[in-house]
Scaffold this motif. Structure first.
Motif, PDB file in Angstrom:
ATOM      1  N   PRO A 196     -32.904 -12.151 -21.276  1.00  0.00           N
ATOM      2  CA  PRO A 196     -32.761 -11.630 -22.641  1.00  0.00           C
ATOM      3  C   PRO A 196     -31.508 -10.765 -22.777  1.00  0.00           C
ATOM      4  N   PRO A 197     -30.885 -10.763 -23.939  1.00  0.00           N
ATOM      5  CA  PRO A 197     -29.685  -9.948 -24.160  1.00  0.00           C
ATOM      6  C   PRO A 197     -29.944  -8.468 -23.881  1.00  0.00           C
ATOM      7  N   GLY A 198     -28.988  -7.838 -23.213  1.00  0.00           N
ATOM      8  CA  GLY A 198     -29.071  -6.410 -22.959  1.00  0.00           C
ATOM      9  C   GLY A 198     -29.901  -6.017 -21.764  1.00  0.00           C
ATOM     10  N   ILE A 199     -30.452  -7.005 -21.050  1.00  0.00           N
ATOM     11  CA  ILE A 199     -31.299  -6.727 -19.887  1.00  0.00           C
ATOM     12  C   ILE A 199     -30.578  -7.203 -18.634  1.00  0.00           C
ATOM     13  N   HIS A 200     -30.743  -6.489 -17.544  1.00  0.00           N
ATOM     14  CA  HIS A 200     -30.051  -6.767 -16.294  1.00  0.00           C
ATOM     15  C   HIS A 200     -30.493  -8.100 -15.701  1.00  0.00           C
ATOM     16  N   TYR A 201     -29.615  -8.698 -14.888  1.00  0.00           N
ATOM     17  CA  TYR A 201     -29.937 -10.021 -14.328  1.00  0.00           C
ATOM     18  C   TYR A 201     -31.084  -9.998 -13.325  1.00  0.00           C
ATOM     19  N   GLY A 202     -31.552  -8.815 -12.929  1.00  0.00           N
ATOM     20  CA  GLY A 202     -32.738  -8.738 -12.087  1.00  0.00           C
ATOM     21  C   GLY A 202     -33.979  -9.303 -12.756  1.00  0.00           C
ATOM     22  N   TYR A 203     -33.930  -9.434 -14.071  1.00  0.00           N
ATOM     23  CA  TYR A 203     -35.043 -10.029 -14.819  1.00  0.00           C
ATOM     24  C   TYR A 203     -35.351 -11.429 -14.307  1.00  0.00           C
ATOM     25  N   ALA A 204     -34.313 -12.232 -14.088  1.00  0.00           N
ATOM     26  CA  ALA A 204     -34.518 -13.599 -13.612  1.00  0.00           C
ATOM     27  C   ALA A 204     -35.047 -13.616 -12.186  1.00  0.00           C
ATOM     28  N   GLU A 205     -34.591 -12.679 -11.361  1.00  0.00           N
ATOM     29  CA  GLU A 205     -35.048 -12.657  -9.978  1.00  0.00           C
ATOM     30  C   GLU A 205     -36.524 -12.290  -9.878  1.00  0.00           C
ATOM     31  N   LEU A 206     -36.975 -11.341 -10.688  1.00  0.00           N
ATOM     32  CA  LEU A 206     -38.394 -10.990 -10.673  1.00  0.00           C
ATOM     33  C   LEU A 206     -39.246 -12.181 -11.110  1.00  0.00           C
ATOM     34  N   GLY A 207     -38.757 -12.936 -12.086  1.00  0.00           N
ATOM     35  CA  GLY A 207     -39.475 -14.136 -12.489  1.00  0.00           C
ATOM     36  C   GLY A 207     -39.518 -15.168 -11.374  1.00  0.00           C
ATOM     37  N   LEU A 208     -38.440 -15.258 -10.605  1.00  0.00           N
ATOM     38  CA  LEU A 208     -38.389 -16.203  -9.490  1.00  0.00           C
ATOM     39  C   LEU A 208     -39.396 -15.833  -8.405  1.00  0.00           C
ATOM     40  N   ILE A 209     -39.556 -14.546  -8.141  1.00  0.00           N
ATOM     41  CA  ILE A 209     -40.559 -14.119  -7.156  1.00  0.00           C
ATOM     42  C   ILE A 209     -41.952 -14.541  -7.610  1.00  0.00           C
ATOM     43  N   ASP A 210     -42.267 -14.311  -8.879  1.00  0.00           N
ATOM     44  CA  ASP A 210     -43.574 -14.715  -9.413  1.00  0.00           C
ATOM     45  C   ASP A 210     -43.777 -16.221  -9.264  1.00  0.00           C
ATOM     46  N   ASP A 211     -42.764 -17.000  -9.630  1.00  0.00           N
ATOM     47  CA  ASP A 211     -42.876 -18.452  -9.546  1.00  0.00           C
ATOM     48  C   ASP A 211     -43.053 -18.912  -8.105  1.00  0.00           C
ATOM     49  N   ALA A 212     -42.338 -18.284  -7.185  1.00  0.00           N
ATOM     50  CA  ALA A 212     -42.445 -18.665  -5.784  1.00  0.00           C
ATOM     51  C   ALA A 212     -43.834 -18.366  -5.227  1.00  0.00           C
ATOM     52  N   LEU A 213     -44.399 -17.239  -5.588  1.00  0.00           N
ATOM     53  CA  LEU A 213     -45.743 -16.896  -5.115  1.00  0.00           C
ATOM     54  C   LEU A 213     -46.782 -17.873  -5.641  1.00  0.00           C
ATOM     55  N   ARG A 214     -46.547 -18.415  -6.833  1.00  0.00           N
ATOM     56  CA  ARG A 214     -47.475 -19.397  -7.399  1.00  0.00           C
ATOM     57  C   ARG A 214     -47.274 -20.791  -6.810  1.00  0.00           C
ATOM     58  N   SER A 215     -46.055 -21.139  -6.449  1.00  0.00           N
ATOM     59  CA  SER A 215     -45.727 -22.520  -6.123  1.00  0.00           C
ATOM     60  C   SER A 215     -45.591 -22.808  -4.632  1.00  0.00           C
ATOM     61  N   SER A 216     -45.271 -21.825  -3.836  1.00  0.00           N
ATOM     62  CA  SER A 216     -44.987 -22.049  -2.419  1.00  0.00           C
ATOM     63  C   SER A 216     -46.263 -22.169  -1.603  1.00  0.00           C
ATOM     64  N   ALA A 217     -46.331 -23.213  -0.795  1.00  0.00           N
ATOM     65  CA  ALA A 217     -47.474 -23.381   0.104  1.00  0.00           C
ATOM     66  C   ALA A 217     -47.494 -22.280   1.157  1.00  0.00           C
ATOM     67  N   MET A 218     -46.327 -21.946   1.700  1.00  0.00           N
ATOM     68  CA  MET A 218     -46.273 -20.922   2.743  1.00  0.00           C
ATOM     69  C   MET A 218     -46.615 -19.548   2.193  1.00  0.00           C
ATOM     70  N   LEU A 219     -46.075 -19.203   1.042  1.00  0.00           N
ATOM     71  CA  LEU A 219     -46.386 -17.897   0.458  1.00  0.00           C
ATOM     72  C   LEU A 219     -47.838 -17.820   0.018  1.00  0.00           C
ATOM     73  N   GLY A 220     -48.382 -18.948  -0.403  1.00  0.00           N
ATOM     74  CA  GLY A 220     -49.782 -18.960  -0.811  1.00  0.00           C
ATOM     75  C   GLY A 220     -50.726 -18.615   0.323  1.00  0.00           C
ATOM     76  N   ASP A 221     -50.342 -18.949   1.540  1.00  0.00           N
ATOM     77  CA  ASP A 221     -51.174 -18.675   2.719  1.00  0.00           C
ATOM     78  C   ASP A 221     -50.762 -17.402   3.449  1.00  0.00           C
ATOM     79  N   SER A 222     -49.762 -16.699   2.929  1.00  0.00           N
ATOM     80  CA  SER A 222     -49.191 -15.577   3.685  1.00  0.00           C
ATOM     81  C   SER A 222     -50.022 -14.306   3.530  1.00  0.00           C
ATOM     82  N   TYR A 223     -49.985 -13.490   4.574  1.00  0.00           N
ATOM     83  CA  TYR A 223     -50.563 -12.156   4.506  1.00  0.00           C
ATOM     84  C   TYR A 223     -49.542 -11.180   3.923  1.00  0.00           C
ATOM     85  N   SER A 224     -48.278 -11.374   4.304  1.00  0.00           N
ATOM     86  CA  SER A 224     -47.218 -10.495   3.819  1.00  0.00           C
ATOM     87  C   SER A 224     -45.932 -11.297   3.689  1.00  0.00           C
TER      88      SER A 224
END
Length: 252
Positions: free
Chosen positions: A86-114
């Motif tokens: 979104p305009p006026g917001i730092h590019y970290g916005y996209a990275e935080l969304g990527l972390i969320d997507d990875a936690l939902r989609s990754s087989a390895m992260l889905g089974d991870s403890y940490s």
């Protein structure tokens, strides 16, 4: 422990918010960092998830990773989400969304403890020292900055280049945290809103707000193309390392 490398390789179709936006330059940065992580002993990292949010074809990088995988670590390459900000917001916005997507989609992260979240273009030579100094159990281990005793300004933040989390804690307390980002001062950067979300969370295993040792990045910053190994930053890093020992209550 799974390593999540976040990536935005191809910025040609997005508004230029960083100076280091050349495609080949960025791809080479990611290759250099990936080789460094692949060279680490298996006991440090059990698997690597490389997640990109620019719809770039990862087949070349995937082949490169498997070719340089001396320890035969499990590897997963994901093209997820988008790099819209979104305009006026730092590019970290996209990275935080990527972390969320990875936690939902990754087989390895889905089974991870940490998991460890690291910016995929950078290397962290002191990572081994860091994990040996951290306790066995924690919900989050981050490095906070800009705090002095008896005074906590609104710009207190954490560095998001490398962070460590218990996976279930992140899902419970930090999923969707980018929705807090606004155009207001102290809310437009991911570093601020993640810090505030951690302060409001209810941890079970504790939150570490200050790394016990320096874990400085090596590489070139994307926003202004500043070298993290420059003389001025090296002097500052030495001062930060000293403060951890003699004044741990001061977050430099």
């Amino acid at each position: 422990m799974i390593l999540l490398l976040t990536s935005s390789i191809d910025l040609r179709t997005t508004p230029q918010r960083v100076l280091r936006h050349d495609l080949q330059t960025r791809l080479d940065d990611y290759k250099t960092a990936l080789v460094d992580w692949l060279a680490r002993p298996v006991s440090e990292i059990d698997g690597i998830v490389f997640a990109d949010n620019t719809a770039y074809d990862l087949s070349e990088l995937e082949e490169f990773g498997h070719r340089n995988n001396a320890w035969n670590k499990p590897l997963e390459f994901l093209s997820l989400g988008d790099n819209n900000i979104p305009p006026g917001i730092h590019y970290g916005y996209a990275e935080l969304g990527l972390i969320d997507d990875a936690l939902r989609s990754s087989a390895m992260l889905g089974d991870s403890y940490s998991f460890v979240k690291a910016t995929g273009r950078l290397t962290f030579p002191d990572f081994s020292r860091l994990i040996t100094r951290l306790p066995d159990e924690y919900d989050a281990a981050v490095d906070a900055r800009c705090r002095i005793p008896a005074f906590r300004p609104s710009h207190t933040h954490i560095t998001t280049q490398i962070m460590l989390f218990n996976s279930s804690f992140y899902r419970k307390s930090l999923t969707g945290v980018r929705s807090r980002m606004t155009t207001r001062e102290g809310e437009r950067h991911a570093e601020h809103v993640v810090y505030q979300a951690l302060r409001e969370a209810t941890p079970e295993r504790g939150i570490i707000y200050r790394f016990p040792v320096n874990c400085e990045p090596v590489g070139v910053g994307a926003a202004k193309q500043k070298f993290y190994s420059s003389s001025s930053r090296s002097i500052y890093a030495r001062g930060r390392a000293l403060s951890r020992r003699v004044s741990p209550q001061v977050w430099l």
